[in-house]
Scaffold this active site. Structure first.
Site: not given
Length: 323
Positions: A174, A226
């Site tokens: 991610s 993230h």
């Protein structure tokens, strides 16, 4: 995302005298790195399931899921709803864990965690995003630049996660994928004049990023990875994905062009490139050098940033935040 890609792809060229001149047509690369990354992630997941070997262990949460897969069957859904291995298997394979990195000096986990996934659902989601975003970027900019953004963004996200997330483990691509999204945003900004429908494309990209960051506020999602990946990719995109202004390619090929082009890049591109480079150098020093020192000396990032934990999990009466 489809609308963004359509606007970006359709806006890559502008019409002059009925002929479309687009950078995708003037220079293009055959993508091989992104498919290779996908194959590597799938292969690593197969190894994860082989090492996990659910039927060989007694289960406190019920029987294994998809038992017909035998050794490759998943942990009980109550234990891992993403259809994957146990946390101990992920830890054995190289998942990011603060105590392992700090107390046992296993810095290699900052890299290995990028290639691991918590389950089949996690893997499919990330790989679809990788194909959708990565293929187009590699076609336009080549494997060297996109590969650099992918790897450095993943490490940047893992480092921020290790500094601010003490409990549990972290795995997944991610951070790298958010780095590619960040690079898409900065690439659109620094090459602003060569796109049509640019405001709409930028708005859609920002909404997509905001939605994904919002999902990261739920428990058991590593939003620090993230954020760290996005910031790394955003700055790298300004430096690595700058395009020459329209007319420069025609000038290089000695083709007739009505306007005199004396500079390869516009003035605002030079300014953005320089600012991003300075921020990238400063960010590298602060995040990677100072961050690694803080990490290996056992400093808890949340002690220095009292509100940072709200970026990863918003505490409410409906769920409990682990960290």
């Amino acid at each position: 995302m489809a609308d963004v890609e359509a606007s970006r792809g359709g806006a890559a060229g502008k019409r002059r005298g009925g002929v479309t001149h687009g950078y995708g047509e003037q220079r293009g690369w055959t993508p091989w790195l992104v498919p290779l990354i996908l194959v590597a992630c799938v292969a690593v997941f197969v190894v994860e399931m082989y090492v996990n070997n659910c039927p060989a262990h007694s289960q406190a949460y019920g029987s294994c899921s998809a038992r017909f897969l035998h050794r490759f069957s998943f942990q009980p859904v109550r234990q891992n709803p993403l259809l994957g291995p146990s946390a101990s298997s992920l830890e054995k394979m190289g998942a990011l864990q603060w105590s392992k990195v700090v107390h046992q000096h296993q810095a290699w986990r900052l890299v290995t965690c990028i290639w691991l996934h918590a389950g089949l659902i996690h893997l499919l989601t990330n790989m679809l995003c990788l194909l959708f975003v990565g293929i187009r970027l590699e076609q336009q900019f080549g494997f060297a630049r996109i590969g650099s953004i992918y790897l450095l963004s993943g490490i940047g996200g893992a480092l921020l996660s290790a500094l601010l997330l003490r409990n549990g483990i972290s795995v997944g691509a991610s951070g790298s994928l958010f780095g590619l999204l960040g690079a898409m945003v900065s690439e659109l900004i620094i090459n602003w004049t060569i796109y049509s429908n640019r405001a709409a494309a930028l708005s859609i990209l920002i909404v997509i990023v905001a939605i994904n960051l919002g999902i990261g506020l739920f428990p058991h999602v590593d939003n620090f990875a993230h954020i760290g990946g996005f910031l790394s990719g955003f700055l790298l995109g300004f430096v690595l994905l700058i395009r020459p202004q329209f007319g420069w390619m025609e000038r290089e090929d000695h083709l007739p062009f009505p306007a005199q082009i004396s500079s390869k890049y516009k003035a605002y591109q030079y300014v953005l490139w320089l600012i991003a480079l300075l921020l990238l150098v400063a960010g590298f020093f602060c995040r990677f050098v100072v961050g690694l020192v803080m990490l290996f000396t056992g400093v808890n990032g949340n002690d220095r940033c009292h509100w940072c934990h709200y970026l990863n999990c918003v505490p409410t009466s409906r769920w409990v935040c682990e960290d």
